[in-house]
Scaffold this motif. Structure first.
Motif, PDB file in Angstrom:
ATOM      1  N   ASP B  92       0.841  -1.193   0.000  1.00 54.74           N
ATOM      2  CA  ASP B  92       0.000   0.000   0.000  1.00 54.74           C
ATOM      3  C   ASP B  92       0.876   1.243   0.000  1.00 54.74           C
ATOM      4  OD1 ASP B  92      -1.839   1.967   0.318  1.00 54.74           O
ATOM      5  OD2 ASP B  92      -2.928   1.011   1.963  1.00 54.74           O
ATOM      6  N   LEU B  93       1.036   1.833  -1.180  1.00 56.56           N
ATOM      7  CA  LEU B  93       1.853   3.036  -1.307  1.00 56.56           C
ATOM      8  C   LEU B  93       1.076   4.288  -0.919  1.00 56.56           C
ATOM      9  CD1 LEU B  93       3.673   2.495  -4.727  1.00 56.56           C
ATOM     10  CD2 LEU B  93       4.741   2.681  -2.488  1.00 56.56           C
ATOM     11  N   SER B  94      -0.245   4.153  -0.722  1.00 58.67           N
ATOM     12  CA  SER B  94      -1.062   5.349  -0.546  1.00 58.67           C
ATOM     13  C   SER B  94      -1.196   5.768   0.908  1.00 58.67           C
ATOM     14  CB  SER B  94      -2.458   5.124  -1.142  1.00 58.67           C
ATOM     15  OG  SER B  94      -3.188   4.240  -0.320  1.00 58.67           O
ATOM     16  N   VAL B  95      -0.541   5.063   1.854  1.00 58.56           N
ATOM     17  CA  VAL B  95      -0.770   5.367   3.263  1.00 58.56           C
ATOM     18  C   VAL B  95      -0.369   6.809   3.621  1.00 58.56           C
ATOM     19  CG1 VAL B  95      -0.771   3.041   4.203  1.00 58.56           C
ATOM     20  CG2 VAL B  95       1.406   4.229   3.879  1.00 58.56           C
ATOM     21  N   GLY B  96       0.728   7.300   3.019  1.00 54.26           N
ATOM     22  CA  GLY B  96       1.146   8.668   3.319  1.00 54.26           C
ATOM     23  C   GLY B  96       0.077   9.667   2.914  1.00 54.26           C
ATOM     24  N   SER B  97      -0.457   9.499   1.714  1.00 54.35           N
ATOM     25  CA  SER B  97      -1.508  10.390   1.235  1.00 54.35           C
ATOM     26  C   SER B  97      -2.772  10.256   2.061  1.00 54.35           C
ATOM     27  CB  SER B  97      -1.844  10.084  -0.230  1.00 54.35           C
ATOM     28  OG  SER B  97      -0.717  10.313  -1.026  1.00 54.35           O
ATOM     29  N   THR B  98      -3.024   9.037   2.540  1.00 55.06           N
ATOM     30  CA  THR B  98      -4.196   8.825   3.386  1.00 55.06           C
ATOM     31  C   THR B  98      -4.045   9.616   4.683  1.00 55.06           C
ATOM     32  OG1 THR B  98      -4.351   6.613   2.468  1.00 55.06           O
ATOM     33  CG2 THR B  98      -5.677   7.062   4.410  1.00 55.06           C
ATOM     34  N   VAL B  99      -2.831   9.593   5.234  1.00 59.43           N
ATOM     35  CA  VAL B  99      -2.569  10.410   6.423  1.00 59.43           C
ATOM     36  C   VAL B  99      -2.833  11.880   6.094  1.00 59.43           C
ATOM     37  CG1 VAL B  99      -0.772  11.235   7.999  1.00 59.43           C
ATOM     38  CG2 VAL B  99      -0.931   8.796   7.466  1.00 59.43           C
ATOM     39  N   SER B 100      -2.297  12.337   4.980  1.00 60.61           N
ATOM     40  CA  SER B 100      -2.471  13.746   4.602  1.00 60.61           C
ATOM     41  C   SER B 100      -3.942  14.123   4.519  1.00 60.61           C
ATOM     42  CB  SER B 100      -1.841  14.026   3.233  1.00 60.61           C
ATOM     43  OG  SER B 100      -0.449  13.979   3.331  1.00 60.61           O
ATOM     44  N   ILE B 101      -4.709  13.322   3.792  1.00 62.98           N
ATOM     45  CA  ILE B 101      -6.095  13.740   3.549  1.00 62.98           C
ATOM     46  C   ILE B 101      -6.932  13.609   4.815  1.00 62.98           C
ATOM     47  CG2 ILE B 101      -7.105  11.558   2.706  1.00 62.98           C
ATOM     48  CD1 ILE B 101      -8.434  13.301   0.490  1.00 62.98           C
ATOM     49  N   THR B 102      -6.626  12.647   5.681  1.00 62.51           N
ATOM     50  CA  THR B 102      -7.396  12.572   6.925  1.00 62.51           C
ATOM     51  C   THR B 102      -7.053  13.747   7.832  1.00 62.51           C
ATOM     52  OG1 THR B 102      -5.793  10.946   7.698  1.00 62.51           O
ATOM     53  CG2 THR B 102      -7.943  10.113   7.083  1.00 62.51           C
ATOM     54  N   VAL B 103      -5.786  14.134   7.833  1.00 63.33           N
ATOM     55  CA  VAL B 103      -5.413  15.317   8.623  1.00 63.33           C
ATOM     56  C   VAL B 103      -6.220  16.526   8.145  1.00 63.33           C
ATOM     57  CG1 VAL B 103      -3.571  17.004   9.010  1.00 63.33           C
ATOM     58  CG2 VAL B 103      -3.099  14.572   9.299  1.00 63.33           C
ATOM     59  N   MET B 104      -6.276  16.726   6.825  1.00 68.58           N
ATOM     60  CA  MET B 104      -6.955  17.902   6.294  1.00 68.58           C
ATOM     61  C   MET B 104      -8.467  17.823   6.529  1.00 68.58           C
ATOM     62  SD  MET B 104      -4.420  19.512   5.557  1.00 68.58           S
ATOM     63  CE  MET B 104      -4.840  21.073   4.828  1.00 68.58           C
ATOM     64  N   LEU B 105      -9.046  16.631   6.313  1.00 67.38           N
ATOM     65  CA  LEU B 105     -10.496  16.508   6.506  1.00 67.38           C
ATOM     66  C   LEU B 105     -10.872  16.660   7.977  1.00 67.38           C
ATOM     67  CD1 LEU B 105     -11.737  13.734   4.063  1.00 67.38           C
ATOM     68  CD2 LEU B 105     -12.525  16.099   4.234  1.00 67.38           C
ATOM     69  N   THR B 106     -10.039  16.115   8.855  1.00 70.97           N
ATOM     70  CA  THR B 106     -10.315  16.247  10.286  1.00 70.97           C
ATOM     71  C   THR B 106     -10.220  17.709  10.698  1.00 70.97           C
ATOM     72  OG1 THR B 106      -9.184  14.142  10.498  1.00 70.97           O
ATOM     73  CG2 THR B 106      -9.725  15.258  12.523  1.00 70.97           C
ATOM     74  N   VAL B 126     -13.361   7.144   8.954  1.00 73.00           N
ATOM     75  CA  VAL B 126     -14.139   6.674   7.806  1.00 73.00           C
ATOM     76  C   VAL B 126     -13.383   6.979   6.508  1.00 73.00           C
ATOM     77  CG1 VAL B 126     -16.235   7.059   6.465  1.00 73.00           C
ATOM     78  CG2 VAL B 126     -16.372   6.773   8.945  1.00 73.00           C
ATOM     79  N   THR B 127     -12.758   8.161   6.459  1.00 64.08           N
ATOM     80  CA  THR B 127     -11.993   8.518   5.262  1.00 64.08           C
ATOM     81  C   THR B 127     -10.920   7.464   4.965  1.00 64.08           C
ATOM     82  OG1 THR B 127     -12.304  10.847   5.776  1.00 64.08           O
ATOM     83  CG2 THR B 127     -10.575  10.300   4.185  1.00 64.08           C
ATOM     84  N   GLY B 128     -10.142   7.129   6.008  1.00 63.19           N
ATOM     85  CA  GLY B 128      -9.087   6.124   5.820  1.00 63.19           C
ATOM     86  C   GLY B 128      -9.657   4.800   5.358  1.00 63.19           C
ATOM     87  N   THR B 129     -10.762   4.381   5.996  1.00 63.23           N
ATOM     88  CA  THR B 129     -11.365   3.096   5.671  1.00 63.23           C
ATOM     89  C   THR B 129     -11.862   3.071   4.223  1.00 63.23           C
ATOM     90  OG1 THR B 129     -12.076   3.040   7.969  1.00 63.23           O
ATOM     91  CG2 THR B 129     -13.039   1.409   6.497  1.00 63.23           C
ATOM     92  N   VAL B 130     -12.503   4.181   3.812  1.00 56.20           N
ATOM     93  CA  VAL B 130     -13.033   4.241   2.447  1.00 56.20           C
ATOM     94  C   VAL B 130     -11.892   4.206   1.431  1.00 56.20           C
ATOM     95  CG1 VAL B 130     -14.222   5.718   0.789  1.00 56.20           C
ATOM     96  CG2 VAL B 130     -15.187   5.364   3.077  1.00 56.20           C
ATOM     97  N   ILE B 131     -10.802   4.908   1.748  1.00 57.50           N
ATOM     98  CA  ILE B 131      -9.653   4.871   0.829  1.00 57.50           C
ATOM     99  C   ILE B 131      -9.115   3.446   0.725  1.00 57.50           C
ATOM    100  CG2 ILE B 131      -7.259   5.605   0.520  1.00 57.50           C
ATOM    101  CD1 ILE B 131      -8.082   8.324   1.648  1.00 57.50           C
ATOM    102  N   PHE B 257      -7.703   2.123   7.272  1.00 59.52           N
ATOM    103  CA  PHE B 257      -8.245   2.537   8.568  1.00 59.52           C
ATOM    104  C   PHE B 257      -7.118   2.983   9.495  1.00 59.52           C
ATOM    105  CE2 PHE B 257      -8.959   1.343  13.013  1.00 59.52           C
ATOM    106  CZ  PHE B 257     -10.061   2.136  13.310  1.00 59.52           C
ATOM    107  N   LEU B 258      -6.036   2.200   9.537  1.00 55.99           N
ATOM    108  CA  LEU B 258      -4.940   2.540  10.450  1.00 55.99           C
ATOM    109  C   LEU B 258      -4.225   3.818   9.997  1.00 55.99           C
ATOM    110  CD1 LEU B 258      -3.528  -0.979  11.395  1.00 55.99           C
ATOM    111  CD2 LEU B 258      -4.921   0.571  12.767  1.00 55.99           C
ATOM    112  N   ALA B 259      -4.120   4.017   8.674  1.00 53.88           N
ATOM    113  CA  ALA B 259      -3.532   5.274   8.189  1.00 53.88           C
ATOM    114  C   ALA B 259      -4.441   6.438   8.589  1.00 53.88           C
ATOM    115  CB  ALA B 259      -3.345   5.221   6.668  1.00 53.88           C
ATOM    116  N   GLY B 260      -5.769   6.215   8.514  1.00 55.35           N
ATOM    117  CA  GLY B 260      -6.712   7.250   8.941  1.00 55.35           C
ATOM    118  C   GLY B 260      -6.559   7.554  10.427  1.00 55.35           C
ATOM    119  N   LEU B 261      -6.413   6.516  11.225  1.00 56.83           N
ATOM    120  CA  LEU B 261      -6.209   6.699  12.666  1.00 56.83           C
ATOM    121  C   LEU B 261      -4.925   7.488  12.917  1.00 56.83           C
ATOM    122  CD1 LEU B 261      -6.965   6.060  15.613  1.00 56.83           C
ATOM    123  CD2 LEU B 261      -5.791   3.859  15.358  1.00 56.83           C
TER     124      LEU B 261
END
Lengths: 505, 356
Positions: B92-106, B126-131, B257-261
């Motif tokens: 999963d190469l997208s975990v960094g971006s998932t962190v970024s977008i959850t930070v911004m959405l939160t 939910v954002t992380g999980t959906v991604i 989910f964990l990247a979102g967390l």
């Protein structure tokens, strides 16, 4: 007639051990210029190991190889090639680049050796390829991609490429296994022609009829040793005796179970698309053997029963309940346990313990609350390891620390652990030593609660384990034999005749 | 192809660890290699702690050790997700971006939309999980190779995190493009990143809980076992009754989910929504998971090793900082650690299995 010819290649007491198993136990043989030497033997006799040693891909653990009377060490295929030994392995696709053209494939060894220079032009490649192909590849377009060729043409490309270096020995490993009868005849003619030109050919096969047609001399291997050497004129019956040994029954036969209720009922199924309808019934406690040569459809039939591939036609029922599995999960839920042909590719999990390998198909059984109970797994598998006779240090031993035979017991045994009612075993004795083979046969025969279907292309194995034997060819069942009244030779004969009715014409 | 030697092997001869067939009896040298392969990283970690503790008295204090754990908590949580995706033989190469977008959405939920801490956390998770679900479906249903699919979504969600704020960072008091903010980073929210319970930082507590949960999931649940079976040999798992497709999707969902967390905790710790803050987390999380291969000679993704890997990197960076090494040397050092651990895991020098 070949006695006066020079010995170009010889094995002197060549042995090969893999850990605790002995694949070859001191094999000596000589190959002379201008002769075709047949190398025959059953599964596990040591043909492939010997081939690998002669072609430089495996080193012997004892003995040595001589080329023209001089002792050599063949540490790689390149060194074997330099010594004048060219090998065409059974799996032709492993030696070809599928999306490259025939011409590019033909010059591949030259390219690798740097003999076409650093930047070979298209024209240079084409010219070299045309030289190599010479008149050996009529009807093959040098510019076609290899992946667009049929198996037979791919093999011709490989043979032509092998001959480009004018080797003194050409080793052909099961060259006809995937060919049609006409293609086989053409290959036989090519081989005879090469021999006439002075090349020594080692021809590995398990079809005895073929050796009679093409070989000057045959060496039969059994259990890793030379079981006999025969000169033309060859007699297929005597060869079969040498290969299969005394044909004594090694497993205790129980009375044929006929009283059990029907477990598996197959009506109108097809092994191959558009193939003949297949009807069969297997009862509880019964072991049904299915035999046939490569391409007879036995694997395809078994895989349909196990949900591995879609059911083509007809109706199947298990214990009277209609059964049409779309996924192995459905088959397992219906009580079907399947042991695939290729253990390493489709059954084993690298690095897993014996216990984890045994419990995999039926993990729900070991669940205590939301979690799996290690203790329950260890207890159940320790019992199973004892019952199966698996030689290992305990449930937590890594699967890699076991011998091939014991690993196979684990793969079969997981379905005992899961309580399967129908066991389907595809070539369960392949790569398995004789001791483990007898153990597995005993297990299968002792599975009173289950009905069993075993497929094997080895007549001796199938007679040892089955109550009834069906012979398959071209996707259909062509005969049924009673193991109590038929010997391996006769069955082998039946298999070959069934598969090649054209040969009598 | 083979047959048994005349004598049956005694059970003692097949004791683990597995021996390469035909290999020579174990020499003292090979024992040392085995020890390095299994315990090398743990020994090195202990040695580093001793060295730093001796040279810098401030290093071996409860406060500093907890601050090391705090500094690696987010990376370790994201890395545990990477471990789960690696366990199905995925990536999963997208975990960094998932962190970024959850930070911004939160952050946007709190500041732009004034939704309050509970909803903000939920939106992040939910954002992380959906991604993760999107990644899983791309890989399993659309059959895009895992690296390529997540490379693509990495781009999409890194870009998506910019769209939310028109490229701006979010802090308490800054509304969307000059508009008045509707809320702020509340204390209840920032407590998740900055608070503590009995002196233990909240993110460290979350890390401990997640670590235990992931280890139990992978080792002691049916789904986890099947998931690792899929990673070990997909066809064997399928034939043993594993629903391979579903399990692979599940692995990416957990990873997401964990990247979102991780993103939620990061937003809470920094108390802002910084643009592209997650970019560093991909490499760091992947290296922690890969360094984890070398822990206890596992040579495969394992949750315990991943957390040790993350802590290892944290200790080294913390110790070096105390010894006044420049901050810009951190990436370099981290890279060296990763390469070293990979050599221990994969090189035939230490790993007999790799010698094949």
């Amino acid at each position: 007639m070949t006695e006066d010819r020079t010995v170009v290649l010889a094995a002197r007491g060549v042995g090969k051990r893999f850990g605790e198993t002995t694949a070859l136990a001191g094999v000596s043989l000589e190959v002379r210029a201008g002769e075709v030497l047949g190398l025959v033997g059953a599964n596990g006799a040591g043909k492939s190991t010997l081939t690998k040693i002669l072609s430089g891909t495996e080193a012997p653990t004892s003995g040595h190889v001589e080329v023209r009377g001089r002792r050599v060490r063949l540490a790689s295929a390149e060194q074997a090639r330099e010594a004048g030994i060219e090998t065409v392995h059974q799996d032709v696709d492993a030696a070809l680049v599928p999306d490259a053209s025939v011409a590019e494939n033909l010059v591949l060894p030259l390219l690798v050796a740097g003999r076409l220079g650093r930047f070979p032009s298209r024209r240079r490649i084409r010219a070299e390829a045309a030289r190599i192909a010479a008149d050996r590849l009529p009807g093959v377009d040098l510019d076609a991609a290899v992946e667009d060729l049929g198996v037979s043409d791919r093999q011709r490309v490989l043979i032509a490429r092998g001959l480009a270096t004018a080797p003194s020995v050409l080793v052909l490993d099961e060259p006809t296994a995937a060919l049609s009868v006409d293609e086989q005849r053409a290959l036989h003619a090519t081989v005879r022609e090469l021999a006439a030109q002075g090349t020594a050919v080692v021809f590995i096969t398990h079809h005895l009829g073929e050796t009679v047609a093409v070989c000057d001399r045959v060496v039969a291997l059994r259990d890793g040793a030379v079981a006999g050497e025969f000169a033309a004129p060859l007699d297929a019956k005597r060869l079969a005796h040498a290969i299969l040994g005394g044909l004594e029954a090694t497993a205790q036969r129980s009375e044929v179970a006929t009283g059990g209720e029907v477990v598996l009922d197959v009506a109108g199924a097809q092994a191959l698309p558009g193939g003949p309808a297949i009807e069969l019934v297997v009862r509880r406690g019964e072991v049904l053997g299915i035999t046939g040569l490569l391409g007879s459809g036995k694997t395809e039939l078994l895989e349909q029963l196990a949900g591995v591939r879609p059911v083509l036609a007809g109706t199947i029922s298990i214990d009277g309940v209609p059964f049409r599995p779309a996924h192995p999960v459905d088959a397992i839920a219906a009580g079907v346990g399947f042991v695939p042909e290729d253990r390493a590719r489709a059954a084993e999990l690298p690095g897993w313990s014996v216990a984890d390998s045994l419990t995999l198909p039926d993990l729900a059984r070991y669940r205590r609350g939301p979690l799996l109970s290690r203790r329950a797994e260890d207890r159940a598998t320790a019992d199973l390891i004892r019952a199966l006779g698996v030689v290992c240090s305990g449930p937590r031993a890594a699967i890699e620390s076991l011998s091939g035979g014991n690993r196979q017991k684990v793969v079969v045994g997981r379905w005992f652990a899961a309580g399967s009612r129908l066991l389907i075993l595809d070539e369960p004795f392949r790569g398995v030593d004789i001791g483990a083979r007898a153990d597995i046969a005993r297990l299968v025969r002792g599975a009173e609660a289950a009905a069993t279907v075993v497929a094997s292309s080895d007549p001796e194995e199938i007679l040892e384990v089955a109550d009834r034997v069906l012979v398959m060819a071209d996707g259909g069942i062509v005969g049924e034999v009673d193991p109590r009244t038929v010997d391996a030779e006769t069955l082998a004969d039946l298999m070959t005749r069934a598969a090649r009715p054209q040969e009598t014409a | 192809m083979t047959r048994t030697a005349p004598t049956a092997p005694a059970p003692g001869e097949v004791l683990p660890p597995p021996r390469e067939p035909g290999a020579a009896r174990r020499s003292p040298l090979s024992r040392v290699r085995d020890a390095i392969f299994r315990y090398g990283l743990l020994i090195l970690l202990a040695a580093l702690v001793v060295v730093f503790a001796v040279t810098q008295p401030a290093f071996f204090t409860t406060f500093n050790l907890l601050s090391i754990l705090l500094s690696v908590a987010v990376v370790a949580i994201v890395a545990l997700g990477v471990t789960v995706s690696m366990s199905v033989d995925g990536f999963d190469l997208s975990v960094g971006s998932t962190v970024s977008i959850t930070v911004m959405l939160t952050a946007a939920s709190l500041v732009y939309w004034g939704l309050g801490p509970v909803l903000a956390v939920l939106i992040g998770l939910v954002t992380g999980t959906v991604i993760g679900l999107i990644n899983g479906l791309l890989i399993v249903v659309a059959r895009v190779p895992d690296m390529l699919a997540t490379l693509g979504t990495m781009f999409v969600f890194a870009g998506g995190s910019l769209l939310i704020t028109a490229g701006q960072s979010i802090a308490s008091g800054s509304g969307y493009q000059g508009a008045a903010p509707k809320g702020s980073f509340t204390d209840a929210f920032t407590w998740l990143g900055q608070g503590d319970v009995l002196g233990v930082p909240v993110p460290v507590i979350v890390l401990v809980v997640v670590t235990v949960a992931v280890i139990l999931f992978l080792v002691r649940t049916r789904s986890g076992r099947l998931l690792r079976a899929v990673g070990g040999n997909r066809e064997a798992a399928r034939l043993a009754g594993a629903r391979v497709g579903r399990l692979r999707v599940l692995a990416y969902v957990i990873s997401g989910f964990l990247a979102g967390l991780g993103g939620v905790l990061l937003a809470a710790r920094t108390g802002r929504g910084d643009v592209n803050v997650g970019a560093d987390y991909l490499l760091q999380a992947v290296s922690a998971a890969l360094i984890g291969f070398a822990v206890l000679g596992a040579n495969r993704p394992n949750a315990f090793g991943t957390v040790v890997g993350a802590i290892f990197v944290g200790v080294v960076l913390n110790g070096l900082t105390m010894l006044n090494a420049p901050y810009y040397a951190q990436d370099f050092v981290q890279g060296l650690l990763l390469v070293g651990a990979l050599v221990v895991s994969f090189s035939a020098l230490f790993n007999r299995k790799a010698a094949r």
